[in-house]
Design an enzyme around this catalytic site. Structure first.
Site, PDB file in Angstrom:
ATOM      1  N   CYS A 133       0.839  -1.206   0.000  1.00  0.00           N
ATOM      2  CA  CYS A 133       0.000   0.000   0.000  1.00  0.00           C
ATOM      3  C   CYS A 133       0.871   1.250   0.000  1.00  0.00           C
ATOM      4  CB  CYS A 133      -0.917   0.016   1.222  1.00  0.00           C
ATOM      5  SG  CYS A 133      -2.001   1.454   1.260  1.00  0.00           S
ATOM      6  N   GLY A 239      -4.460  -6.488 -10.098  1.00  0.00           N
ATOM      7  CA  GLY A 239      -4.356  -5.296 -10.933  1.00  0.00           C
ATOM      8  C   GLY A 239      -5.199  -5.376 -12.186  1.00  0.00           C
TER       9      GLY A 239
END
Length: 455
Positions: A133, A239
């Site tokens: 993150c 993704g």
């Protein structure tokens, strides 16, 4: 809304038998899984993801020190387990999701990481270290993507967890790509050697943002590299995957063992099904709200989640679904949701029935009713492998990897600023020397200009 009184956790009992059913590397393969997402990865959304086919679900990241100060309580009516902070629960779960639940941990300290993991062991099946993150709330103390710059610390945390947690608790990590593929492979090698069960790779670098196309074509080399290490570690691709059908495309391109969905699941937690729900304002929002009230989910979280739900409307005219979203925006409580007819025209709070049906479906997996698999038949797989071998990845073909498959919702609707749009003034990168602006990366030190990194 008055909250139901909660019981104190029952005293621990001596185990009478060793639980043999637990996650292995195989459980991380050939499926579509839910990504860890703050707020939208809440317990009710995880339940819907499991109901509609998610093989595993990741809980949102919780920082080590936060969970250490939480109080574990069990609702005697619903069986919901809550880890409560000063004002509300920071983590909730239920035994029905335990076999599929991965708890994501934010930490930059091996000892604190172990203490935090031990706090939740009885309610989860795996611990995942957040190493990807890039947002300040995660990186400010050296956690999240900041760990990519401190591989010794990253690996020491994973080693500490693996050496000290019970064998039935898997240890995994979620990382991002490094700018250089060789550096990425070296980091992956070190991580795999810590003894983890699974590695999830978000196919963007730390500096990339969601609007930029994920570099999924880089993952195949990483997957082959991990398999070559012979440790039996699975690799999950993350993704730009928007559905179960889209996951097949990502799996073919990357060779990953499973595929993770994030943003698309925030918009529609039923996207794990081969045929997800449509007209969500009528098919998903009403039962979701009713179940959330039964489970005593905090209204603010329920409202935020349903406000994100969106998708095709084959049977609801635009004025009608707009009116529903306007009502969601107005509602300030479950009572308002009922008054504004958000729980359905019948106006019944049958949340217990909704929850019971989801529990029945999830528990049905034990009887052979498992989630959809990404395994392909040999003929189709052979055909795809041949196509992959023949298609050398030239610069031109990279564009093909970014295209959205037919009949799949585009994760980023076309606009003047779209990454693959026609060149225009909104897409041209203006040099910092001309614009006078050098956007910082959200790091502990406030960001490092790209010019200083040689990137």
């Amino acid at each position: 809304m008055a909250r139901r009184s909660l019981s104190a956790s029952p005293p621990a009992r001596d185990a009478k038998r060793i639980k043999l059913d637990h996650l292995t590397s195989e459980d991380f393969r050939n499926g579509v899984v839910l990504a860890p997402m703050v707020r939208s990865g809440a317990f009710p959304s995880r339940l819907y993801a499991l109901k509609h086919g998610a093989k595993l679900v990741w809980a949102p990241e919780i920082v080590d020190k936060a969970i250490l100060h939480a109080e574990r309580v069990v609702d005697p009516v619903t069986g919901v387990v809550s880890y409560n902070g000063k004002s509300k629960a920071m983590f909730t779960t239920h035994p029905v999701e335990k076999p599929y639940l991965i708890y994501q941990l934010g930490s930059a300290d091996p000892d604190l990481a172990l203490q935090a993991a031990q706090m939740v062991l009885q309610d989860i099946s795996g611990i995942d270290l957040n190493c990807g993150c890039p947002k300040p709330f995660s990186t400010h103390a050296g956690m999240g993507a900041a760990l990519l710059s401190t591989p010794d610390l990253l690996c020491s945390i994973l080693t500490k967890l693996r050496q000290n947690l019970p064998e039935n608790i898997t240890v995994s990590a979620k990382i991002r790509l490094l700018s250089d593929q060789k550096d990425t492979l070296e980091l992956v090698r070190r991580i795999v050697e810590t003894g983890i069960t699974n590695l999830t790779v978000h196919c963007r670098t730390r500096n990339m943002r969601p609007r930029e196309r994920a570099l999924i074509e880089r993952l195949r080399e990483i997957v082959e590299f991990v398999e070559g290490l012979g440790k039996g570690v699975s690799v999950i691709a993350n993704g730009d995957c928007v559905s179960f059908e889209d996951a097949k495309r990502v799996k073919r391109i990357t060779g990953a063992h499973s595929v993770m969905i994030a943003t698309a699941a925030e918009s529609n937690p039923t996207c794990f099904a081969p045929v997800p729900l449509t007209d969500l304002e009528k098919t998903l929002v009403p039962p979701y709200i009713r179940m959330c009230k039964y489970l005593d989910n905090h209204w603010s979280n329920t409202k935020w989640c349903v406000a994100q739900f969106k998708g095709p409307h084959p049977n609801i005219p635009k004025p009608e679904h707009k009116a529903i979203h306007d009502a969601i925006a107005q509602a300030k409580s479950y009572d308002d949701a009922e008054r504004l007819h958000l729980i359905g025209p019948e106006g019944k709070w049958d949340g217990e029935d909704v929850f019971a049906e989801i529990v029945r479906i999830i528990e049905g997996r034990k009887l052979g009713t498992s989630s959809a698999s990404l395994l392909e038949d040999e003929a189709a797989a052979s055909k795809e492998n041949t196509a992959t071998e023949e298609g050398v990845r030239t610069a031109k073909e990279v564009t093909d990897f970014a295209s959205t498959p037919q009949n799949t919702e585009n994760p980023e609707p076309p606009s003047l600023a779209a990454p693959l749009g026609v060149a225009n003034e909104l897409r041209v990168n203006v040099p910092a020397a001309v614009s006078g602006v050098d956007p910082p990366t959200p790091t502990l030190g406030g960001g490092i200009p790209l010019s200083a990194t040689g990137a």
